[in-house]
Design a protein around this motif. Structure first.
Motif, PDB file in Angstrom:
ATOM      1  N   ASP A  79       0.909  -1.264   0.250  1.00  0.00           N
ATOM      2  CA  ASP A  79       0.005  -0.120  -0.075  1.00  0.00           C
ATOM      3  C   ASP A  79       0.918   1.277   0.103  1.00  0.00           C
ATOM      4  O   ASP A  79       0.495   2.195  -0.293  1.00  0.00           O
ATOM      5  CB  ASP A  79      -0.880   0.049   1.405  1.00  0.00           C
ATOM      6  CG  ASP A  79      -1.788  -1.384   1.363  1.00  0.00           C
ATOM      7  OD1 ASP A  79      -2.797  -1.251   0.333  1.00  0.00           O
ATOM      8  OD2 ASP A  79      -1.578  -2.171   2.061  1.00  0.00           O
ATOM      9  N   ALA A  80       2.008   1.144   0.466  1.00  0.00           N
ATOM     10  CA  ALA A  80       2.977   2.288   0.585  1.00  0.00           C
ATOM     11  C   ALA A  80       4.428   1.657   0.481  1.00  0.00           C
ATOM     12  O   ALA A  80       4.728   0.563   0.925  1.00  0.00           O
ATOM     13  CB  ALA A  80       2.676   3.167   1.795  1.00  0.00           C
ATOM     14  N   VAL A  81       5.393   2.218  -0.116  1.00  0.00           N
ATOM     15  CA  VAL A  81       6.664   2.022  -0.242  1.00  0.00           C
ATOM     16  C   VAL A  81       7.312   3.112  -0.093  1.00  0.00           C
ATOM     17  O   VAL A  81       7.561   4.378  -0.310  1.00  0.00           O
ATOM     18  CB  VAL A  81       6.941   1.578  -1.612  1.00  0.00           C
ATOM     19  CG1 VAL A  81       8.442   1.067  -1.926  1.00  0.00           C
ATOM     20  CG2 VAL A  81       6.069   0.367  -2.289  1.00  0.00           C
ATOM     21  N   LEU A  82       8.428   2.737   1.283  1.00  0.00           N
ATOM     22  CA  LEU A  82       9.533   3.866   1.454  1.00  0.00           C
ATOM     23  C   LEU A  82      10.807   3.505   1.009  1.00  0.00           C
ATOM     24  O   LEU A  82      11.271   2.398   1.072  1.00  0.00           O
ATOM     25  CB  LEU A  82       9.570   3.810   3.095  1.00  0.00           C
ATOM     26  CG  LEU A  82      10.012   5.021   3.876  1.00  0.00           C
ATOM     27  CD1 LEU A  82       9.497   5.152   5.277  1.00  0.00           C
ATOM     28  CD2 LEU A  82      11.586   4.910   4.036  1.00  0.00           C
ATOM     29  N   LEU A  83      11.328   4.643   0.439  1.00  0.00           N
ATOM     30  CA  LEU A  83      12.895   4.559  -0.058  1.00  0.00           C
ATOM     31  C   LEU A  83      13.768   5.185   0.899  1.00  0.00           C
ATOM     32  O   LEU A  83      13.773   6.200   1.262  1.00  0.00           O
ATOM     33  CB  LEU A  83      12.974   4.997  -1.541  1.00  0.00           C
ATOM     34  CG  LEU A  83      11.952   4.654  -2.711  1.00  0.00           C
ATOM     35  CD1 LEU A  83      12.298   5.590  -3.972  1.00  0.00           C
ATOM     36  CD2 LEU A  83      11.921   2.939  -2.916  1.00  0.00           C
ATOM     37  N   GLN A  84      14.847   4.082   1.178  1.00  0.00           N
ATOM     38  CA  GLN A  84      15.813   4.695   2.056  1.00  0.00           C
ATOM     39  C   GLN A  84      17.270   4.058   1.748  1.00  0.00           C
ATOM     40  O   GLN A  84      17.618   3.118   2.069  1.00  0.00           O
ATOM     41  CB  GLN A  84      15.431   4.386   3.595  1.00  0.00           C
ATOM     42  CG  GLN A  84      15.311   2.785   3.885  1.00  0.00           C
ATOM     43  CD  GLN A  84      15.182   2.900   5.472  1.00  0.00           C
ATOM     44  OE1 GLN A  84      14.888   3.603   6.236  1.00  0.00           O
ATOM     45  NE2 GLN A  84      15.470   1.582   5.948  1.00  0.00           N
ATOM     46  N   LEU A  85      17.570   4.702   0.218  1.00  0.00           N
ATOM     47  CA  LEU A  85      18.622   4.054  -0.303  1.00  0.00           C
ATOM     48  C   LEU A  85      19.779   4.641  -0.111  1.00  0.00           C
ATOM     49  O   LEU A  85      19.888   5.913   0.136  1.00  0.00           O
ATOM     50  CB  LEU A  85      18.344   3.984  -1.989  1.00  0.00           C
ATOM     51  CG  LEU A  85      16.923   3.711  -2.378  1.00  0.00           C
ATOM     52  CD1 LEU A  85      16.993   3.622  -3.791  1.00  0.00           C
ATOM     53  CD2 LEU A  85      16.923   2.060  -2.165  1.00  0.00           C
ATOM     54  N   ARG A  86      20.957   3.854  -0.142  1.00  0.00           N
ATOM     55  CA  ARG A  86      22.385   4.339   0.035  1.00  0.00           C
ATOM     56  C   ARG A  86      23.280   3.621  -1.022  1.00  0.00           C
ATOM     57  O   ARG A  86      23.895   2.716  -0.583  1.00  0.00           O
ATOM     58  CB  ARG A  86      22.914   4.615   1.265  1.00  0.00           C
ATOM     59  CG  ARG A  86      24.286   5.084   1.393  1.00  0.00           C
ATOM     60  CD  ARG A  86      24.757   5.459   3.135  1.00  0.00           C
ATOM     61  NE  ARG A  86      24.139   5.764   3.812  1.00  0.00           N
ATOM     62  CZ  ARG A  86      24.267   7.367   3.925  1.00  0.00           C
ATOM     63  NH1 ARG A  86      24.845   8.137   3.205  1.00  0.00           N
ATOM     64  NH2 ARG A  86      23.232   8.014   4.645  1.00  0.00           N
ATOM     65  N   ILE A  87      23.214   4.016  -2.233  1.00  0.00           N
ATOM     66  CA  ILE A  87      23.899   3.399  -3.184  1.00  0.00           C
ATOM     67  C   ILE A  87      25.838   3.773  -2.991  1.00  0.00           C
ATOM     68  O   ILE A  87      26.073   4.799  -3.056  1.00  0.00           O
ATOM     69  CB  ILE A  87      23.649   3.904  -4.674  1.00  0.00           C
ATOM     70  CG1 ILE A  87      21.935   3.863  -4.961  1.00  0.00           C
ATOM     71  CG2 ILE A  87      24.575   3.099  -5.724  1.00  0.00           C
ATOM     72  CD1 ILE A  87      21.245   2.821  -4.670  1.00  0.00           C
ATOM     73  N   GLY A  88      26.430   2.399  -2.817  1.00  0.00           N
ATOM     74  CA  GLY A  88      27.719   2.605  -2.554  1.00  0.00           C
ATOM     75  C   GLY A  88      27.744   2.496  -1.054  1.00  0.00           C
ATOM     76  O   GLY A  88      29.311   2.310  -0.820  1.00  0.00           O
ATOM     77  N   GLY A  89      27.042   2.467  -0.277  1.00  0.00           N
ATOM     78  CA  GLY A  89      27.237   2.450   1.163  1.00  0.00           C
ATOM     79  C   GLY A  89      27.943   3.613   1.786  1.00  0.00           C
ATOM     80  O   GLY A  89      28.401   4.650   1.262  1.00  0.00           O
ATOM     81  N   GLN A  90      28.557   3.407   2.913  1.00  0.00           N
ATOM     82  CA  GLN A  90      29.564   4.395   3.549  1.00  0.00           C
ATOM     83  C   GLN A  90      30.881   4.615   2.862  1.00  0.00           C
ATOM     84  O   GLN A  90      31.373   5.703   3.109  1.00  0.00           O
ATOM     85  CB  GLN A  90      29.828   3.739   5.012  1.00  0.00           C
ATOM     86  CG  GLN A  90      28.421   3.884   5.889  1.00  0.00           C
ATOM     87  CD  GLN A  90      27.723   5.153   6.060  1.00  0.00           C
ATOM     88  OE1 GLN A  90      28.244   6.296   5.892  1.00  0.00           O
ATOM     89  NE2 GLN A  90      26.257   5.145   6.080  1.00  0.00           N
ATOM     90  N   ASP A  91      31.186   3.649   2.105  1.00  0.00           N
ATOM     91  CA  ASP A  91      32.262   3.793   1.338  1.00  0.00           C
ATOM     92  C   ASP A  91      32.265   5.126   0.369  1.00  0.00           C
ATOM     93  O   ASP A  91      33.052   5.864   0.414  1.00  0.00           O
ATOM     94  CB  ASP A  91      32.677   2.608   0.491  1.00  0.00           C
ATOM     95  CG  ASP A  91      33.551   1.510   1.616  1.00  0.00           C
ATOM     96  OD1 ASP A  91      33.587   2.093   2.542  1.00  0.00           O
ATOM     97  OD2 ASP A  91      33.580   0.353   0.911  1.00  0.00           O
TER      98      ASP A  91
END
Length: 419
Positions: A76-88
């Motif tokens: 019903d809902a999609v939350l995006l919390q992306l970090r492409i490449g991570g902490q590097d």
């Protein structure tokens, strides 16, 4: 209600789960899908989430998967919390701009452009899967930085999306504590672009207490945002902490050169958190999570999702289409202001005219954002140079060329067109 969290292996996720258990009456979740490509994080964070839900007596079940389609199926809902490449990648964003005498920051300046280039194509691909497989009418709530650029990319592609940041809710909680009232009694005159905002009024019971605070609590307010008291007095407003990268650029750059990057600190905190999440005896949000950042993240998400479900409440600060609210920006630009959900879309509250200096900075950064999105969608070194040069913290052509070379050198593996 099914909620999918793409990037669900984030150490932030238990903060969300904690909010969902505390506000189950307004957000009755039956399933939470955690979607993440990292199997170890999925296992640890998923296990932690299940224990937290069990402790709270929640009926919601956890689905942990690396398959985006499976995760968003019927959501019903999609939350995006992306970090492409991570902490590097974040560490790189925070350091390579120093070679051209610019601040290194993951959402502002050259580092923010790098993050946009890495993130926008991935967010758009995920959104297409949501369009095809989520429940009819599903909303995408974007918490992924740079929120304004990512949200505009989603809206431009025709997705039902809204952007969310925790800066405003942090201010709201801070001012509520000062005034001795509940947060919902505080209405902010919050305006700008994501990570480029000012609090121009603080209304409690219909009365604006900001002038009083600027007189009586000026030192505290300036300390909170690490900016000079005289600046706050001149503005007649409280800038967000992110304005420090503009108003005190050289001071911040000197600090950054002398200290470890924020990514290094976050990496250590994340390792500590993942070790706690691995302990089967831990079933409550660890105190260490407060050091991770993202204060009031869960409350902001719950309030927004509840509003979309039709739960009455005050205006919430979101990232949405301008549509004439700031008349000096195009209608399709994304701004960050208080808005209400009318059952179909978010409608911004009116904004009083801005002072010339604030308006000018917003317009300049908006111009950069439009070029940054063009570069993120279409690729090409020339587009990156144009976006880089347009940023108010860069401007000089030779510096833009140098920064572009540094950006591409650090990010070529994320940008197919650059290899």
């Amino acid at each position: 209600m099914k909620l999918a969290i793409v990037g669900g292996g984030s150490t932030y996720t238990p903060e969300l789960i904690d909010g969902f258990t505390r506000y189950a009456d307004v957000l009755p979740l039956t399933e939470i899908a955690l979607v993440d490509p990292d199997p170890r994080r999925l296992e640890l964070v998923g296990g932690m989430a299940r224990r937290m839900l069990a402790r709270a007596g929640s009926p919601a079940r956890i689905l942990a998967t690396s398959d985006v389609r499976e995760g968003v199926e019927g959501a019903d809902a999609v939350l995006l919390q992306l970090r492409i490449g991570g902490q590097d990648a974040r560490h790189a964003d925070e350091t390579w701009p120093h070679d051209a005498h610019c601040i290194g920051q993951e959402t502002t300046g050259p580092g923010g452009l790098a993050k946009a280039l890495r993130t926008v194509p991935v967010a758009l691909a995920i959104a297409e899967t949501v369009r095809a497989h989520a429940a009819p009418g599903a909303w995408i709530v974007d918490f992924t930085n740079p929120v304004g650029i990512v949200t505009r990319a989603l809206l431009q592609a025709g997705h039902r999306a809204v952007g969310l940041c925790n800066v405003a809710i942090g201010f709201q909680r801070r001012f509520a504590a000062i005034a001795g009232v509940s947060p919902d009694e505080v209405a902010l005159g919050h305006v700008g672009l994501n990570h480029l905002t000012w609090e121009r009024s603080i209304r409690v019971g219909g009365r604006d207490i900001l002038p009083e605070l600027l007189r009586e609590r000026l030192g505290d307010l300036s300390d909170d945002v690490h900016l000079a008291p005289a600046l706050l007095t001149q503005l007649g407003a409280v800038p967000s902490y992110y304005l420090r990268y503009y108003y005190a650029h050289d001071e911040v750059l000197a600090e950054q050169r002398a200290e470890p990057s924020r990514a290094e600190a976050v990496r250590a905190i994340e390792n500590e958190l993942l070790a706690l999440y691995a302990d089967p005896a831990v079933d409550t949000k660890p105190e260490a999570l407060e050091r991770r950042g993202g204060a009031f993240y869960s409350e902001a998400a719950v309030e927004l999702l509840a509003a979309i479900r039709g739960v009455p409440g005050p205006a919430r600060v979101v990232n949405l289409r301008n549509d004439g609210v700031l008349p000096f920006l195009p209608d399709d630009h994304v701004i960050e202001v208080p808005a209400r959900f009318d059952g179909a879309r978010f409608v911004a509250e009116p904004v009083a005219p801005l002072d010339d200096d604030v308006r000018g900075l917003i317009a300049a950064v908006a111009g950069y954002e439009r070029l940054a999105l063009d570069a993120a969608v279409h690729g090409g070194r020339e587009r990156v140079v144009r976006a880089m040069r347009a940023h108010p913290l860069v401007l000089q052509h030779d510096r833009a060329e140098r920064l572009t070379d540094l950006l591409l050198g650090a990010n070529a593996r994320f940008l197919p067109w650059a290899s």
